[in-house]
Design an enzyme around this catalytic site. Structure first.
Site, PDB file in Angstrom:
ATOM      1  N   HIS A  56      -3.319  -3.642  -5.254  1.00  0.00           N
ATOM      2  CA  HIS A  56      -3.569  -3.207  -3.887  1.00  0.00           C
ATOM      3  C   HIS A  56      -5.030  -3.451  -3.518  1.00  0.00           C
ATOM      4  O   HIS A  56      -5.921  -2.711  -3.917  1.00  0.00           O
ATOM      5  CB  HIS A  56      -3.215  -1.726  -3.725  1.00  0.00           C
ATOM      6  CG  HIS A  56      -3.457  -1.213  -2.338  1.00  0.00           C
ATOM      7  ND1 HIS A  56      -3.821   0.093  -2.064  1.00  0.00           N
ATOM      8  CD2 HIS A  56      -3.389  -1.839  -1.129  1.00  0.00           C
ATOM      9  CE1 HIS A  56      -3.970   0.236  -0.770  1.00  0.00           C
ATOM     10  NE2 HIS A  56      -3.708  -0.920  -0.182  1.00  0.00           N
ATOM     11  N   ASN A  73      -4.707   6.222  -0.594  1.00  0.00           N
ATOM     12  CA  ASN A  73      -3.904   6.673   0.547  1.00  0.00           C
ATOM     13  C   ASN A  73      -3.282   8.035   0.315  1.00  0.00           C
ATOM     14  O   ASN A  73      -3.094   8.815   1.250  1.00  0.00           O
ATOM     15  CB  ASN A  73      -2.823   5.647   0.868  1.00  0.00           C
ATOM     16  CG  ASN A  73      -3.396   4.402   1.515  1.00  0.00           C
ATOM     17  OD1 ASN A  73      -4.545   4.387   1.942  1.00  0.00           O
ATOM     18  ND2 ASN A  73      -2.604   3.340   1.588  1.00  0.00           N
ATOM     19  N   SER A  83       0.817  -1.212   0.000  1.00  0.00           N
ATOM     20  CA  SER A  83       0.000   0.000   0.000  1.00  0.00           C
ATOM     21  C   SER A  83       0.851   1.261   0.000  1.00  0.00           C
ATOM     22  O   SER A  83       0.320   2.362  -0.173  1.00  0.00           O
ATOM     23  CB  SER A  83      -0.910   0.021   1.235  1.00  0.00           C
ATOM     24  OG  SER A  83      -0.122   0.025   2.417  1.00  0.00           O
ATOM     25  N   GLU A 113      -6.543  -1.317  -6.566  1.00  0.00           N
ATOM     26  CA  GLU A 113      -5.701  -0.378  -7.309  1.00  0.00           C
ATOM     27  C   GLU A 113      -4.677  -1.183  -8.108  1.00  0.00           C
ATOM     28  O   GLU A 113      -3.880  -1.927  -7.530  1.00  0.00           O
ATOM     29  CB  GLU A 113      -5.002   0.591  -6.350  1.00  0.00           C
ATOM     30  CG  GLU A 113      -5.967   1.571  -5.699  1.00  0.00           C
ATOM     31  CD  GLU A 113      -5.301   2.485  -4.685  1.00  0.00           C
ATOM     32  OE1 GLU A 113      -5.635   3.681  -4.645  1.00  0.00           O
ATOM     33  OE2 GLU A 113      -4.448   2.001  -3.916  1.00  0.00           O
TER      34      GLU A 113
END
Length: 600
Positions: free
Chosen positions: A455, A505, A434, A467
């Site tokens: 991800h 993120n 991540s 992702e």
């Protein structure tokens, strides 16, 4: 200021003013709507008529009640109509000069006990109060959220001049209207917009840099964070011009680059592409929408619309999958692939750990059976496709390997070196990192073209987003294969490049970090900040709730990775976060983070 606030004037009958007027009239207040534009006043009446008619059709009110609401709303074109009001709420153009002129004019017209409220979300309430005229103590901020009848939050903003009695009266009114008032001090953006607009600005900059498509950015934040709308769709709903004004005011005070408006916002605003109200912004809509109803117009395909599958190369066949790791994420990913019909090998540091991972999956599948989501036969068939192993050698014939081991680069690099040696030519090697560099993992192999990031989000069986992280070395064929496989396991793939944070993120954690900085500044409590973002921003969890769930140590690691990658001072982890982690306060898993929790 003990007079009940029964007669209320609303100055400015745009979308926000009309929404406030509807809320007040529905609650039994006499509402004086004021706008210098006759068409704006007529539009407000028309929107109120349409809205109350929908309420009748839905059974929320009777026709008689509807007529009472309409009778309580009167429109005028002169400020003199506000002379007998107990409270005046201005929601005119977000311009300091315009608001100052309105407040000064009102000061000379209304009674000395009348409260004057500005609906600004970006300008200084203190400055407006100081220049309003003879009674600055009766001026405060009253910030509703759009759409007003639906959103529960109201920010009551005091300046250093504001009378406590005025704050109490307006706070009581907000509660009577069924809202949740939060009393705060004067700073640009207050709580909700102060956190929201930095996030929206980063999303606009991410899109402008062509890092990810508008569809993928919005899908990532909806599916990865549970938000009701993606950031670019929100900007279109708010108005690109409004967002630009708010960000400019925030940047003037903070000088934080995260608040410096992304150039694309100014370009769109100057071109008149201000969002839904113009019929086009980041997206194109079926029609211009001035009602503020998110369902009033819909997105239509245009030249920028991403059409997955077009011109993509033919991918490789993936029947068998290897999962390296035995933790929660590894188990969840293995379950997802097995449910979708793939043969799955789970390899851990020992056979016992791999068998424990399979047992965890068995428990998850049994819960699905108990809830009626799958049959016992389907559970048994799914489990039969999972083979536990204590050695990576069991990956020799699989088509795709996903690693879900410790989030440490050297650990992952060593694993990829081993996988490169063991796995057959043509096998795809994927990392679920991540925050680490995917290309650094790829360079540990002799086949970097076969390495990609996938991800997943926790819990993997429930979260729909993946992702897909393509490096500068990943082949088109591998990229196409992984997109196809992701769709095949009923997940939504979004494409992004190999940089810290990817999409979710990179947008989420600066927002969380800014919430901590707001707490450090003693501007608001964790409870008020969490309430503001849930009630005013539609977030499923407030930032401090989420930080405690994610883990403060995990959050700190991601913040540090973002700061190293982008070298932006605004991304430096908040000192309070570092101090809590150093003290062992890691959130729910340790029993204490920003709040106390029962030890698990």
């Amino acid at each position: 200021m003990d007079t009940p606030l029964s007669t209320i004037a609303v100055v400015g009958l745009g979308t926000m003013g009309t929404g406030i007027s509807e809320l007040l009239a529905t609650s039994g207040r006499e509402v004086i709507g004021i706008d210098i534009s006759p068409s704006a006043a007529r539009g407000a009446v028309a929107r109120l008529e349409a809205s109350t008619a929908r309420s009748v059709r839905c059974g929320r009110i009777t026709e008689a009640e509807r007529q009472d609401v309409l009778a309580r709303f009167r429109t005028f074109h002169e400020l003199e109509a506000a002379a007998e009001a107990d409270l005046v709420i201005e929601v005119v153009t977000e311009s300091y000069e315009v608001k100052r002129q309105v407040l000064r004019a009102l000061d000379g017209l209304v009674r000395p006990t009348t409260i004057l409220a500005t609906g600004t979300n970006a300008l200084s309430v203190t400055q407006l109060a100081a220049e309003s005229g003879r009674y600055p103590e009766r001026v405060l901020g009253l910030h509703f959220f759009h759409p007003v009848p639906v959103m529960k939050l109201v920010e009551v903003v005091s300046s250093v001049l504001t009378s406590p009695a005025a704050v109490e009266a307006v706070t009581a009114l907000a509660r009577e209207l069924g809202k949740e008032p939060v009393s705060i001090g004067d700073r640009p953006g207050f709580i909700a917009d102060g956190l929201l607009f930095g996030y929206l600005n980063q999303a606009a900059a991410m899109y402008e840099s062509k890092y990810a498509s508008r569809e993928d950015i919005d899908a990532a934040m909806r599916l990865g964070c549970g938000l009701p709308m993606g950031p670019l769709a929100v900007l279109d709903l708010i108005g690109v011009d409004t967002a630009l004004t708010v960000l400019e005011a925030m940047y003037a005070q903070s000088q934080d680059r995260l608040h410096a408006p992304a150039p694309i916002l100014r370009q769109l605003a100057e071109a008149g592409l201000t969002g839904r109200k113009a019929g086009r912004g980041f997206y194109t809509y079926t029609a211009a929408d001035t009602t503020g109803d998110p369902d009033a117009s819909t997105v239509v395909p245009d030249t920028l619309t991403v059409r997955p599958g077009l011109r993509e190369p033919v991918g490789r066949e993936v029947r068998s999958v290897g999962v390296a790791g035995s933790g929660t994420m590894a188990s969840g990913i293995a379950e997802v692939f097995a449910r979708a019909g793939h043969d799955v090998v789970i390899a851990a540091r020992s056979l016992e750990k791999a068998e424990n991972a399979k047992a965890r999956i068995a428990g998850s599948l049994s819960r699905s059976v108990d809830k009626g989501r799958m049959t016992a036969e389907a559970r048994d068939s799914t489990l039969g496709r999972i083979t536990p192993s204590g050695s990576l050698d069991s990956f020799r014939e699989v088509d795709l390997v996903l690693e879900a081991v410790a989030e440490e680069l050297e650990v992952k690099r060593q694993l990829f070196t081993a996988l490169d040696r063991i796995c057959r030519p043509g096998a795809i090697l994927a990392t679920t990192t991540s925050s680490l560099s995917v290309v650094a993992c790829a360079k540990a192999t002799s086949r970097p073209q076969d390495v990609i990031g996938m991800h997943f989000f926790n819990p993997a069986p429930a979260m729909k987003l993946v992702e897909v992280v393509r490096t500068v070395l990943t082949s088109d064929e591998v990229h196409a294969t992984v997109r196809s496989v992701t769709a095949g396991i009923k997940k939504h793939p979004v494409d992004c490049g190999d940089r810290a944070g990817f999409i979710v993120n990179a947008l989420l954690f600066p927002y969380l970090n800014n919430a901590i900085k707001m707490l450090e500044d003693h501007y608001a409590s964790p409870d008020d900040i969490d309430a503001a973002m849930k009630l005013g921003g539609g977030y499923p969890m407030g930032p401090f709730e989420l930080l405690d769930v994610v883990g403060l140590d995990v959050s700190l690691a991601i913040e540090k990775a973002l700061h190293r990658e982008f070298r932006d001072p605004g991304l430096a982890p908040a000192p309070l976060l570092e101090h809590l982690v150093a003290a062992g306060c890691l959130g729910r898993k340790s029993g204490r983070g920003f709040r106390e929790h029962a030890r698990r």
